[in-house]
Design a protein around this motif. Sequence first.
Motif, mmCIF file in Angstrom:
data_model
loop_
_atom_site.group_PDB
_atom_site.id
_atom_site.type_symbol
_atom_site.label_atom_id
_atom_site.label_comp_id
_atom_site.label_asym_id
_atom_site.label_seq_id
_atom_site.Cartn_x
_atom_site.Cartn_y
_atom_site.Cartn_z
ATOM 1 N N ILE A 184 -14.887 -30.335 -12.565
ATOM 2 C CA ILE A 184 -15.263 -28.836 -11.998
ATOM 3 C C ILE A 184 -13.829 -28.228 -12.080
ATOM 4 O O ILE A 184 -12.984 -28.805 -10.910
ATOM 5 N N GLU A 185 -13.289 -27.392 -12.817
ATOM 6 C CA GLU A 185 -12.158 -26.921 -12.846
ATOM 7 C C GLU A 185 -12.101 -25.422 -13.413
ATOM 8 O O GLU A 185 -12.324 -25.362 -14.394
ATOM 9 N N GLU A 186 -11.383 -24.583 -12.578
ATOM 10 C CA GLU A 186 -11.436 -23.257 -12.815
ATOM 11 C C GLU A 186 -10.257 -22.847 -13.736
ATOM 12 O O GLU A 186 -10.459 -21.940 -14.530
ATOM 13 N N VAL A 242 -6.809 -24.396 -18.923
ATOM 14 C CA VAL A 242 -5.786 -25.292 -19.763
ATOM 15 C C VAL A 242 -5.969 -26.806 -18.981
ATOM 16 O O VAL A 242 -6.300 -27.857 -19.727
ATOM 17 N N LEU A 243 -6.199 -26.700 -17.731
ATOM 18 C CA LEU A 243 -6.106 -27.985 -16.822
ATOM 19 C C LEU A 243 -7.418 -28.582 -17.239
ATOM 20 O O LEU A 243 -7.502 -29.959 -17.381
ATOM 21 N N ALA A 244 -8.733 -27.850 -17.382
ATOM 22 C CA ALA A 244 -9.883 -28.441 -17.538
ATOM 23 C C ALA A 244 -9.709 -29.109 -19.046
ATOM 24 O O ALA A 244 -10.170 -30.153 -19.209
ATOM 25 N N GLN A 270 -18.846 -33.531 -18.701
ATOM 26 C CA GLN A 270 -19.433 -32.257 -18.528
ATOM 27 C C GLN A 270 -18.371 -31.380 -17.772
ATOM 28 O O GLN A 270 -17.969 -31.475 -16.715
ATOM 29 N N ARG A 271 -17.827 -30.184 -18.419
ATOM 30 C CA ARG A 271 -16.804 -29.373 -17.881
ATOM 31 C C ARG A 271 -17.628 -28.156 -17.351
ATOM 32 O O ARG A 271 -18.295 -27.430 -18.118
ATOM 33 N N LEU A 272 -17.418 -27.735 -16.049
ATOM 34 C CA LEU A 272 -17.917 -26.733 -15.284
ATOM 35 C C LEU A 272 -16.637 -25.736 -14.660
ATOM 36 O O LEU A 272 -15.897 -26.463 -14.179
ATOM 37 N N ALA A 273 -16.836 -24.605 -14.656
ATOM 38 C CA ALA A 273 -15.773 -23.628 -14.190
ATOM 39 C C ALA A 273 -15.850 -23.392 -12.769
ATOM 40 O O ALA A 273 -15.095 -22.669 -11.842
ATOM 41 N N GLU A 311 -21.934 -23.731 -10.424
ATOM 42 C CA GLU A 311 -22.763 -24.177 -11.483
ATOM 43 C C GLU A 311 -22.808 -25.688 -11.441
ATOM 44 O O GLU A 311 -23.638 -26.298 -11.758
ATOM 45 N N ALA A 312 -21.743 -26.217 -10.775
ATOM 46 C CA ALA A 312 -21.819 -27.669 -10.230
ATOM 47 C C ALA A 312 -22.996 -28.093 -9.785
ATOM 48 O O ALA A 312 -23.729 -29.107 -9.795
#
Length: 127
Positions: free
Chosen positions: A11-13, A16-18, A33-36, A40-41
């Motif tokens: 979970i990263e907003e 680029v870092l995500a 699983q990438r979430l912003a 959502e998480a």
Amino acid sequence: MSHGKKHILLIEEEPVLADITGFRLELLGHTVQRLASAEEALVWLGDQLPNLVVIGHFLPGMDGIDFLNRISNDVRTSDIPTILLSPNSELDDVQRAFNAGADEYLVTPFDPRTLEQKVERLMAIES
């Protein structure tokens, strides 16, 4: 090295870092699983449980510390290892993260090998 593919919730907003973090975790052989956002998480965690959660500090709607508190106090998710990613290196910030339930704290930007070491250590404990 971990045995078998593990599922990691990232979970990263910051896109680029995500991408960099997710790519590095995938190179280790994990599914990511990438979430912003924390919202959502929380929805995602209602349906599935990952082997590890990597959390950005400044999430929209709920910061990473609040999110950590929430999942640490939930019986369903309290045993999932967590890493908080943060640009803050102040001792107070680090302490707040650990008090909220973080298992590891990683100051961004980070050395990818440090991320790998922390993930592998937590995955070994979790197994």
